[in-house]
Motif scaffolding. Structure first.
Motif: not given
Lengths: 67, 214
Positions: B47-67
């Motif tokens: 969660e920490k890495e994910f939220v960090g990347h979302i907030q800092k990098a502001k990606p336009k496309l998010v591709l999530l793989n996982g349960h």
């Protein structure tokens, strides 16, 4: 209680599942890895997953003509 | 035009091992289009890495793989990355979730909270494997039709197609894979895979703006 039609369709689903090769694994996210025998058991039991399989099989058979 | 893409690739059990392998093709395509690809894999899918990347990098496309579940998508060891309580993380983004059931509740809630679009599956995402190939997703022919049909969503979006275009292409690819397995040229033991392809095709959907693109 199952209607006669539902019972007949369930038998059809069981026959179709029985025809699956025994070396296939079905990975279903929240449930885990299922073998052919696991799938048959769920359908026979009529539990949540079993009912879901039957419902989707019905849609699948109806859709087959368009697939 | 180059866009920022965030992709998560946990790899800690047989299912995520397959998704991890399938995502390689997506990453290669994205790099070929000169997009900025931020990849979280293995232990970094937390969660920490994910939220960090979302907030800092502001990606336009998010591709999530996982349960996942109806209310969340997870990372390494099923740690929640985004839930219905943190759906605002997906605001202003297009998200494609290769996760069970997330399109049932999380997707619509994310869109209500400002996500441009959310493509996913309303039911358990399901795929078949050959038991003797499970250590080697690259050689597993039983899983290949699923890879082809699900990857086309990500690839279409990366290529600049709309959300609806990506969804339609994936639905069409599911159809094609099912038809290929129905042909007389297909091996009998692979024909049973068709129902499980239909299972995923049947529960694939999107919410939000179908005209959105990166």
């Amino acid at each position: 209680m199952e209607s006669k039609d539902q019972g007949e369709f369930k038998k059809l689903v069981l026959v179709r599942l029985q025809a699956m090769p025994s070396d296939i694994s079905v990975h279903m996210g929240s449930v885990g890895e299922l073998t052919r025998e696991d799938l048959l058991e769920h359908v026979k039991k009529g539990d949540d997953l079993g009912r879901k399989i039957i419902a989707v099989q019905l849609r699948y058979i109806r859709a087959m003509k368009d697939l | 035009m180059s866009s920022k893409i965030l992709i998560t690739r946990p790899n800690y059990d047989p299912v995520t091992a397959y998704l991890y392998y399938w995502a390689s093709e997506v990453i290669d395509t994205a790099k070929g289009y000169s997009h900025v690809v931020m990849e979280l894999s293995g232990l970094k899918v937390n969660e920490k890495e994910f939220v960090g990347h979302i907030q800092k990098a502001k990606p336009k496309l998010v591709l999530l793989n996982g349960h996942g579940s109806e209310t969340m998508i997870t990372g390494h060891n099923r740690e929640p990355l985004v839930t219905i309580d943190t759906a605002e993380l997906l605001e202003d983004k297009i998200t494609y979730a290769l996760s069970c059931s997330a399109a049932k509740q999380l997707g619509p809630i994310a869109v209500k909270q400002g996500a441009r679009a959310f493509i996913g599956y309303e039911n358990d995402f399901t795929f078949t494997t050959a038991r003797n190939r499970e250590g080697n997703p690259a050689k597993d022919k039983r899983a290949e039709p699923f890879k082809n049909a699900v990857n086309i969503v990500s690839i279409s979006l990366i290529e600049g197609n709309t959300v609806d275009g990506a969804y339609q292409r994936s639905q069409q690819r599911f159809h094609e894979e099912i038809r290929k397995l129905a042909s007389s040229a297909a091996k009998n033991e692979n024909k049973d895979v068709r129902f499980w392809l239909f299972w995923d095709m049947d529960c694939q959907k999107y919410d939000g703006d179908g005209t959105a693109r990166i």
